[in-house]
Write a protein that holds these residues in place. Structure first.
Motif, PDB file in Angstrom:
ATOM      1  N   PHE A  41      -0.478  -9.194  -0.710  1.00 13.92           N
ATOM      2  CA  PHE A  41       0.395  -8.236  -1.259  1.00 13.92           C
ATOM      3  C   PHE A  41       2.065  -8.201  -0.688  1.00 13.92           C
ATOM      4  O   PHE A  41       2.646  -7.716  -1.687  1.00 13.92           O
ATOM      5  CB  PHE A  41      -0.166  -6.936  -0.496  1.00 13.92           C
ATOM      6  CG  PHE A  41      -1.571  -6.441  -1.270  1.00 13.92           C
ATOM      7  CD1 PHE A  41      -1.659  -6.107  -2.420  1.00 13.92           C
ATOM      8  CD2 PHE A  41      -2.792  -6.837  -0.421  1.00 13.92           C
ATOM      9  CE1 PHE A  41      -2.788  -5.521  -3.036  1.00 13.92           C
ATOM     10  CE2 PHE A  41      -3.692  -6.179  -1.249  1.00 13.92           C
ATOM     11  CZ  PHE A  41      -3.945  -5.651  -2.523  1.00 13.92           C
ATOM     12  N   ALA A  42       2.011  -9.030   0.268  1.00 10.41           N
ATOM     13  CA  ALA A  42       3.549  -9.201   0.506  1.00 10.41           C
ATOM     14  C   ALA A  42       4.374  -9.858  -0.282  1.00 10.41           C
ATOM     15  O   ALA A  42       5.321  -9.916  -0.884  1.00 10.41           O
ATOM     16  CB  ALA A  42       3.519  -9.660   2.260  1.00 10.41           C
ATOM     17  N   ARG A  43       3.551 -10.889  -0.898  1.00 11.79           N
ATOM     18  CA  ARG A  43       3.767 -12.043  -1.951  1.00 11.79           C
ATOM     19  C   ARG A  43       4.167 -11.165  -3.219  1.00 11.79           C
ATOM     20  O   ARG A  43       5.444 -11.412  -3.858  1.00 11.79           O
ATOM     21  CB  ARG A  43       2.948 -13.296  -2.208  1.00 11.79           C
ATOM     22  CG  ARG A  43       2.784 -14.074  -0.938  1.00 11.79           C
ATOM     23  CD  ARG A  43       1.862 -15.271  -1.518  1.00 11.79           C
ATOM     24  NE  ARG A  43       1.623 -16.167  -0.331  1.00 11.79           N
ATOM     25  CZ  ARG A  43       0.670 -16.069   0.560  1.00 11.79           C
ATOM     26  NH1 ARG A  43      -0.367 -15.274   0.271  1.00 11.79           N
ATOM     27  NH2 ARG A  43       0.733 -16.778   1.491  1.00 11.79           N
ATOM     28  N   ALA A 122       4.367  -4.108   5.718  1.00 13.65           N
ATOM     29  CA  ALA A 122       3.235  -4.377   4.919  1.00 13.65           C
ATOM     30  C   ALA A 122       1.950  -4.067   5.863  1.00 13.65           C
ATOM     31  O   ALA A 122       1.786  -4.843   6.847  1.00 13.65           O
ATOM     32  CB  ALA A 122       2.988  -5.847   4.517  1.00 13.65           C
ATOM     33  N   GLY A 123       1.253  -2.969   5.530  1.00 18.29           N
ATOM     34  CA  GLY A 123       0.144  -2.666   6.546  1.00 18.29           C
ATOM     35  C   GLY A 123      -0.287  -1.197   5.928  1.00 18.29           C
ATOM     36  O   GLY A 123      -0.162  -0.879   4.649  1.00 18.29           O
ATOM     37  N   ILE A 141      12.038   4.062   6.994  1.00 20.29           N
ATOM     38  CA  ILE A 141      10.990   2.830   6.786  1.00 20.29           C
ATOM     39  C   ILE A 141      10.345   3.235   5.651  1.00 20.29           C
ATOM     40  O   ILE A 141      10.473   4.220   4.905  1.00 20.29           O
ATOM     41  CB  ILE A 141      10.063   3.015   7.832  1.00 20.29           C
ATOM     42  CG1 ILE A 141       9.071   4.453   7.808  1.00 20.29           C
ATOM     43  CG2 ILE A 141      10.557   2.929   9.499  1.00 20.29           C
ATOM     44  CD1 ILE A 141       8.030   4.589   8.931  1.00 20.29           C
ATOM     45  N   LEU A 142       9.672   1.909   5.057  1.00 20.94           N
ATOM     46  CA  LEU A 142       9.141   2.039   3.867  1.00 20.94           C
ATOM     47  C   LEU A 142       7.981   1.030   3.746  1.00 20.94           C
ATOM     48  O   LEU A 142       7.808  -0.136   4.433  1.00 20.94           O
ATOM     49  CB  LEU A 142       9.862   1.405   2.543  1.00 20.94           C
ATOM     50  CG  LEU A 142       9.455   1.371   1.288  1.00 20.94           C
ATOM     51  CD1 LEU A 142       8.772   2.722   0.566  1.00 20.94           C
ATOM     52  CD2 LEU A 142      10.355   0.784   0.346  1.00 20.94           C
ATOM     53  N   GLY A 143       6.768   1.575   3.488  1.00 19.51           N
ATOM     54  CA  GLY A 143       5.390   0.768   3.583  1.00 19.51           C
ATOM     55  C   GLY A 143       5.192   0.169   2.218  1.00 19.51           C
ATOM     56  O   GLY A 143       5.238   0.479   0.944  1.00 19.51           O
ATOM     57  N   ILE A 144       4.639  -1.138   2.271  1.00 16.92           N
ATOM     58  CA  ILE A 144       4.169  -1.973   1.213  1.00 16.92           C
ATOM     59  C   ILE A 144       2.669  -1.606   1.401  1.00 16.92           C
ATOM     60  O   ILE A 144       2.093  -2.391   2.474  1.00 16.92           O
ATOM     61  CB  ILE A 144       4.530  -3.369   1.287  1.00 16.92           C
ATOM     62  CG1 ILE A 144       6.014  -3.712   1.571  1.00 16.92           C
ATOM     63  CG2 ILE A 144       3.857  -4.290   0.117  1.00 16.92           C
ATOM     64  CD1 ILE A 144       6.489  -5.204   1.774  1.00 16.92           C
ATOM     65  N   PRO A 145       1.918  -1.226   0.465  1.00 19.13           N
ATOM     66  CA  PRO A 145       0.686  -0.882   0.736  1.00 19.13           C
ATOM     67  C   PRO A 145      -0.225  -1.851   0.757  1.00 19.13           C
ATOM     68  O   PRO A 145      -0.439  -2.869  -0.096  1.00 19.13           O
ATOM     69  CB  PRO A 145       0.145   0.222  -0.317  1.00 19.13           C
ATOM     70  CG  PRO A 145       1.241  -0.023  -1.508  1.00 19.13           C
ATOM     71  CD  PRO A 145       2.556  -0.676  -0.644  1.00 19.13           C
ATOM     72  N   SER A 158       2.766   0.912  -5.050  1.00 22.25           N
ATOM     73  CA  SER A 158       2.248  -0.489  -5.010  1.00 22.25           C
ATOM     74  C   SER A 158       3.256  -1.348  -4.383  1.00 22.25           C
ATOM     75  O   SER A 158       4.519  -1.060  -4.118  1.00 22.25           O
ATOM     76  CB  SER A 158       2.045  -1.017  -6.526  1.00 22.25           C
ATOM     77  OG  SER A 158       3.352  -1.043  -7.054  1.00 22.25           O
ATOM     78  N   PRO A 159       2.787  -2.731  -4.147  1.00 23.91           N
ATOM     79  CA  PRO A 159       4.034  -3.651  -3.575  1.00 23.91           C
ATOM     80  C   PRO A 159       5.104  -3.858  -4.571  1.00 23.91           C
ATOM     81  O   PRO A 159       6.175  -3.852  -4.230  1.00 23.91           O
ATOM     82  CB  PRO A 159       3.097  -4.893  -3.427  1.00 23.91           C
ATOM     83  CG  PRO A 159       1.486  -4.404  -3.237  1.00 23.91           C
ATOM     84  CD  PRO A 159       1.554  -3.255  -4.080  1.00 23.91           C
TER      85      PRO A 159
END
Length: 376
Positions: A41-43, A122-123, A141-145, A158-159
């Motif tokens: 998902f980080a990619r 990412a988490g 802060i911002l989350g990559i789900p 979404s990412p």
């Protein structure tokens, strides 16, 4: 602009295998067939970000190896690694996984303070809680789900939306607002007990439709309508195999059908001659795939506040599973308040599968009422 970038490499491993989280159950997740997914998902985030001109204005500050360095090396972004410790790997039941802990996330966040303008992580909710416990409201802060539940309001939808939101932040078009950081007791959650805890409000960049909402409780004044809707639907169900999703609304249907179903898991049920039989309780992705050739129907509700049909808290409905289920086999039940925004979300990480559900879907909002709701 310098951005912090932290990957929790084991986040989300418990979703597809019906563990409803990963904290403290990595070994059990692997025993059930789980593999690390967070870097994937980080990619997706970095690939989307690479397509914007503004990406050339960024430099990342990240953690060693699986905490961010590995995936950044696959792209052309400049970055610096905080080597707070050497992060190795360990073998669990024959699977090589990163040897990381929540303290790694906290230590990286601590060392990033004063050196960056925003932390991207990412988490899931646990990672959000760990980052927030260190930085508070000192930086956004911002989350990559990549987790399972993600009930907090600090996550992009979404990412790819995280990348779009970061671009708007660089352009100065994203206002900073306060968003809830929430987490559940995962041990209780696995026992079908919902014990949410509010940890505070973080500063998060916001652009309409790119940031998800936070989980909202069900409205008690709609309970009678839900009961009547469930009663009507139960009488209408034809013979066949059904995948019954998570949540209190669908649990009422399970109870009405007379099966011992889960509150927060997915159950496989067969209806024959008007009688329901529980085939699999608390099913994982692999269990659902065993019934894919029997033309199953899926009955789900909408997560209040988050607006998700698929992609939050029910990752058992993976892209692999949903690829076998036509859109017309999806039955959605929701109270009017859950679809008040006029849209619902589907995100599996597979663009082709997600596209299959785009357009509009019927949502049962009363015993004899339906509403056409946009799927985005």
């Amino acid at each position: 602009m310098r951005i912090g970038f932290i990957v929790n490499p084991i986040a989300g491993m418990g979703g597809r295998v019906a563990l409803k989280g990963t904290d403290g159950v990595v070994e059990e997740a692997i025993r059930r067939g789980a593999r690390p997914i967070a870097e994937d998902f980080a990619r997706l985030f970095l690939r989307e970000l690479s397509g914007y001109e503004e990406a050339g204005k960024l430099e990342f500050l990240t953690g060693p190896g699986p905490l961010g360095e590995n995936v950044l090396r696959e792209f052309e972004f400049p970055f610096e690694v905080i080597r707070h410790r050497e992060v190795g790997y360990r073998e669990v039941l024959g699977v090589r996984i990163p040897d990381t802990t929540p303290e790694d996330t906290k230590e990286l966040a601590r060392e990033m303070l004063g050196r960056i303008e925003l932390i991207l992580f990412a988490g899931g909710d646990g990672t959000a809680r760990d980052v927030f416990s260190v930085v508070g409201k000192r930086i956004p802060i911002l989350g990559i789900p990549t987790g399972v539940k993600m009930f907090s309001g600090v996550f992009a939808a979404s990412p790819e939306d995280a990348a779009r939101l970061l671009v708007e932040f660089i352009r100065g078009n994203a206002a900073l607002i306060e968003r809830d950081v929430m987490d559940l007791d995962e041990n209780a959650f696995r026992r079908d007990e919902v014990r949410p805890k509010h940890y505070g409000k973080a500063l998060t960049p916001h652009v309409e439709m790119l940031l998800q909402g936070a989980k909202e409780p069900a409205k008690t004044d709609e309970a009678e309508d839900v009961d009547a809707t469930i009663e009507a639907l139960a009488e209408e169900l034809e013979d066949g195999v059904y995948f019954l999703g998570a949540g209190s609304t669908i649990k009422k249907l399970k109870d009405r059908l007379g099966i011992d179903g889960t509150l927060l898991g997915v159950d496989v049920v067969e209806i024959k001659d008007g009688k329901a039989r529980l085939l699999v309780k608390d099913a994982a992705e692999k269990d659902l795939l065993k019934f894919a050739e029997r033309n199953p129907k899926i009955i789900v509700t909408v997560i209040g506040g988050l607006n998700f049909l698929f992609g939050r808290g029910n990752q058992q409905f993976s892209a692999e599973v949903l690829r076998h289920v036509p859109k017309e086999n999806i039955i959605v039940i929701a109270t009017p308040s859950k679809v008040k925004d006029g849209f619902v979300r589907v995100y599996t990480g597979d663009r082709e599968v997600d596209e299959k559900f785009r357009g509009y879907i019927r949502v049962r909002v009363g015993p004899w009422r339906e509403r056409m709701v946009k799927v985005i």
